[in-house]
Scaffold this active site. Sequence first.
Site, PDB file in Angstrom:
ATOM      1  N   PRO A  76      -7.836  26.039 -25.522  1.00  0.00           N
ATOM      2  CA  PRO A  76      -8.629  26.590 -24.420  1.00  0.00           C
ATOM      3  C   PRO A  76      -9.965  27.158 -24.876  1.00  0.00           C
ATOM      4  CG  PRO A  76      -6.339  27.180 -24.156  1.00  0.00           C
ATOM      5  CD  PRO A  76      -6.450  26.507 -25.501  1.00  0.00           C
ATOM      6  N   CYS A  77     -11.002  26.798 -24.152  1.00  0.00           N
ATOM      7  CA  CYS A  77     -12.356  27.146 -24.581  1.00  0.00           C
ATOM      8  C   CYS A  77     -12.985  28.244 -23.741  1.00  0.00           C
ATOM      9  CB  CYS A  77     -13.251  25.910 -24.554  1.00  0.00           C
ATOM     10  SG  CYS A  77     -13.521  25.234 -22.893  1.00  0.00           S
ATOM     11  N   GLN A  78     -12.321  28.705 -22.666  1.00  0.00           N
ATOM     12  CA  GLN A  78     -12.979  29.665 -21.790  1.00  0.00           C
ATOM     13  C   GLN A  78     -13.425  30.922 -22.544  1.00  0.00           C
ATOM     14  OE1 GLN A  78     -10.031  28.198 -21.236  1.00  0.00           O
ATOM     15  NE2 GLN A  78      -9.646  27.854 -19.060  1.00  0.00           N
ATOM     16  N   PHE A 138     -14.608  31.121 -25.438  1.00  0.00           N
ATOM     17  CA  PHE A 138     -15.734  30.877 -26.322  1.00  0.00           C
ATOM     18  C   PHE A 138     -16.931  30.283 -25.598  1.00  0.00           C
ATOM     19  CE2 PHE A 138     -11.770  29.877 -28.747  1.00  0.00           C
ATOM     20  CZ  PHE A 138     -11.705  31.069 -29.434  1.00  0.00           C
ATOM     21  N   SER A 139     -16.765  29.910 -24.345  1.00  0.00           N
ATOM     22  CA  SER A 139     -17.799  29.184 -23.622  1.00  0.00           C
ATOM     23  C   SER A 139     -18.985  30.070 -23.292  1.00  0.00           C
ATOM     24  CB  SER A 139     -17.226  28.599 -22.331  1.00  0.00           C
ATOM     25  OG  SER A 139     -18.240  28.052 -21.526  1.00  0.00           O
TER      26      SER A 139
END
Length: 312
Positions: free
Chosen positions: A72-74, A76-77
């Site tokens: 999941p990238c949320q 780090f986005s």
Amino acid sequence: MHSVVSLFAGIGGICLGFKQAGFDVIWANEKDHSACLTYRHNFGSNYLVEGDIRNISEVCIPHADILAAGFPCQSFSAAGAGRGFSDPRGTLFFEVIRVAKAIQPRVIFLENVENLMEHDNGRTFQTIYSSLVELGYIVRYQAMATHEYANIPQTRRRIYIVAFADLELSDRFRFPEPFPLTSRAMEWINLSERKPDIYYYTEDTPFDRYIRDTVTDRRYIYRVFNGSARKLTNSKCPTLTASMSTPRNAAVLKDEFGVRRLTLKESLKFQGFPAEFYFPNTIKIHEAYKQIGNSVSVPVIQRIAKEIRKII
């Protein structure tokens, strides 16, 4: 055939890229029920395990040549809160490490937002890099844009990490080379075909009127973000994100019938999914948009996977 275990599989974009490159996906995991419905609709249900990876014992996961994870990238986005490892989603990276310790793959493949490299002054990426090195892996990484590596006119830039269990494999691996983009985004869209009403901005609200008044140039796609529209004069599709589940954050264009969002089919096409890939009719439209935005550009995955296959 070389085997793949896939974590945080979503709707199967990474799995599909590896399948297209000749790999066999033998086990996959996804927590989101709606994404699992889409995955099973397109790939069947033989090997997909639905549930939180934190609750799945590593002894239940088969050994494989490749461990792939679009974790999941949320957290780090650049578009998100950017909390990184202080966010529970950020700590899910360590589930990748836990599984890698157990199944000891020859290669670990990771995909995430490009902002991962800069987050927290580089400390987040350093933690990820160091964790892989401490497991004994040689780490290679590169930021790659969809419009440069997939011949798809979408401005989507992601970081791809490929870690190898031995030096000889790492030395032989090469990331694919970029190649010229040969099409403009609007060439991918049929402006003379009326789409279902749900895609058009037709309500008599200030926001819908603003969008209809602003999106006037049929040569370009507009990016609507936080309710504000901007024309992309680079002739590409804006980065498709999970937030496009709402009309206030969307890729928007003007066709012969009005102003509308990119359809689900068009959005899938800009991610490089095949024409036959689609959603079961139990999936709501906002869920489908979110799933597309959370997925990957399949041809970029396929090209990297082919380079991995060459050397193993």
